[in-house]
Write an enzyme that holds these catalytic residues in place. Structure first.
Site, PDB file in Angstrom:
ATOM      1  N   SER A 181      14.435  76.975   0.842  1.00 22.13           N
ATOM      2  CA  SER A 181      13.722  77.613  -0.236  1.00 22.13           C
ATOM      3  C   SER A 181      12.330  78.431   0.273  1.00 22.13           C
ATOM      4  CB  SER A 181      13.450  76.849  -1.390  1.00 22.13           C
ATOM      5  OG  SER A 181      12.510  75.808  -0.932  1.00 22.13           O
ATOM      6  N   ASP A 421       3.060  72.437  -7.859  1.00 20.50           N
ATOM      7  CA  ASP A 421       3.986  72.774  -6.667  1.00 20.50           C
ATOM      8  C   ASP A 421       2.858  73.249  -5.406  1.00 20.50           C
ATOM      9  OD1 ASP A 421       5.729  74.033  -4.886  1.00 20.50           O
ATOM     10  OD2 ASP A 421       6.789  74.990  -5.984  1.00 20.50           O
ATOM     11  N   HIS A 424       5.732  75.543  -2.260  1.00 25.47           N
ATOM     12  CA  HIS A 424       6.081  77.036  -2.262  1.00 25.47           C
ATOM     13  C   HIS A 424       5.014  77.748  -2.228  1.00 25.47           C
ATOM     14  CE1 HIS A 424       9.728  74.668  -3.450  1.00 25.47           C
ATOM     15  NE2 HIS A 424      10.464  75.409  -2.688  1.00 25.47           N
TER      16      HIS A 424
END
Length: 442
Positions: A181, A421, A424
């Site tokens: 990702s 998060d 990312h």
């Protein structure tokens, strides 16, 4: 009489000698036990015989083809790692391996400079390919300074981004990102950087799948993303349903993925994060009964990297361009840059300004292993070293400002740091600089 007296006098002496022998034996054994307890590595152990496996081989004649791993695959049994290693050929002799030229500019060493004139290079709402996982402003982040930082190398300048020049480099070619990702985030960043120079009616994108393709008719070019988080074949290769309790890889085969990427002209690889989530099950190509071995993440990643390196050296057309993007660091523990604190990247609004800072999110043993494998490939692979420059950007993560695919629990909502998060990256942001570095290399 004389004989009797002689024997009688020797008896106590023999007893003393025997007792002395027993005492010495006891002392020696105790000393040995103490030494073993002090240094357990001295305990004799049966070392497994090292067997070298040639990777990326098709099924041998007379052998049934190996079944493809998918999310329904399971290990019938699990045993300890047998010690098998990957045998792969090196692309370059020692004299031609990658060297550091001290006279050249090291674009990976520098600092972040606030620049609200040149950055961001596109607007979040202007990019039709933006992901809800990365659109931080859309999901409530009000401080936008994270969009305005420019990477400035020491003693030189990074090549300035030019969208038209990049398209000319891609004319008639396939550029493919391969990885997890994080690499998908870099791919989305590239689409956002490129789409402004193409006509809306002459560009298209396929539905989300293992291989997703953005196409420009004007330049007869594609920019693609292939989901392959562990590089080698695994049971986590479904781009949507990959959250599995048992992670299984085929450590000696990359052929399934390679069939997708072998026709690309420019390949950008990454892998790292998925190896940090516990032990990995190994299902070798010659194990057809579902008997797996278990190995720690670092060891399993090294096997996968060597299998990938074997494919690069033996199967890939040397005229094609290959780049490897180093690990993207996480910022899960604020005590690393703010001693005594117990948070993470949540509420951070500025980069770390201590040059040379390293946190636990950049795993040094893994970095050394990757450097060792890439070093053997020589100039065959260009390394895009994003790790140190990204390490400074504790402010660049989505934190709570993204779409979460599962409903958040009340206890999470009451403690934002608990669901932040910090892996990312927001867009526009740090991955745009990764692509600027890629552009510099091309």
């Amino acid at each position: 009489m004389y004989r009797w007296n002689r024997k009688k006098n020797q008896f106590p002496l023999l007893v003393l000698v025997f007792l002395g022998f027993i005492v010495c034996s006891i002392l020696y054994n105790e000393s040995s036990i103490r030494q073993i307890n002090h240094d357990p590595d001295r305990v004799p152990r049966k070392q497994p015989a090292v067997t070298f496996v040639r990777p990326n081989q098709l099924a041998r004649r007379g052998k049934a083809p190996v079944g493809v791993l998918d999310r329904f695959s399971r290990c019938n049994s699990t045993r300890e790692y047998s010690g098998r290693k990957i045998r792969w050929g090196e692309a370059a002799p020692a004299s031609e391996r990658r060297r550091v030229d001290l006279e050249r500019c090291n674009v990976f060493s520098g600092r972040w400079v606030f620049d609200n004139a040149s950055f961001p290079m596109y607007g979040e709402s202007e990019c039709p390919y933006m992901s809800d996982q990365l659109a931080c402003h859309k999901h409530g982040r009000s401080d936008l300074d994270y969009q305005h930082w420019r990477w400035q190398p020491h003693n030189c300048n990074l090549k300035r981004w030019s969208v038209t020049e990049m398209w000319e480099k891609l004319r008639g070619k396939r550029l493919m990102f391969v990885g997890d990702s994080l690499n998908r985030g870099q791919w989305i960043s590239m689409l956002c950087l490129l789409q402004s120079a193409t006509s809306e009616d002459k560009r298209s994108i396929t539905p989300n799948a293992a291989l997703t393709i953005f196409r420009s008719e004007e330049y007869n070019a594609t920019v693609e993303f292939l989901w392959a988080p562990l590089l080698v074949e695994s049971n986590s290769d479904d781009p949507v349903n990959h959250r599995l309790d048992e992670r299984i890889i085929r450590p000696d085969s990359i052929l399934k993925h390679a069939s997708q990427w072998e026709h690309a002209d420019i390949l950008v690889f990454n892998t790292y994060l998925w190896w940090r989530q516990g032990p990995v099950k190994l299902l070798w190509s010659d194990d057809r009964d579902g008997d797996c071995e278990e190995l720690d993440g670092l060891g399993a990643m090294e096997l996968a990297m060597e299998t990938w390196a074997d494919w690069v050296t033996t199967k890939l057309d040397p005229r094609k361009k290959v780049l490897f993007v180093t690990m993207s660091p996480t910022h899960l523990w604020s005590r690393e840059w703010k001693p005594g604190s117990e948070g993470n990247c949540y509420s951070e609004q500025a980069p770390i300004n201590v040059e040379g800072h390293w946190g636990a999110g950049s795993d040094l043993p893994t970095m050394r292993m990757v450097d060792r494998v890439l070093g053997k490939l020589g100039p065959r692979v260009s390394v895009v070293n994003i790790t140190q420059l990204s390490e400074y950007r504790k402010d660049g993560h989505p934190s709570i400002y993204r779409k979460f695919w599962e409903a958040l629990k009340p206890e999470q909502l009451s403690n934002p740091a608990s669901y932040s998060d910090c892996i990312h990256w927001c867009l526009p942001g740090v991955p745009d600089v990764w692509n600027q570095l890629l552009f510099h290399h091309l």
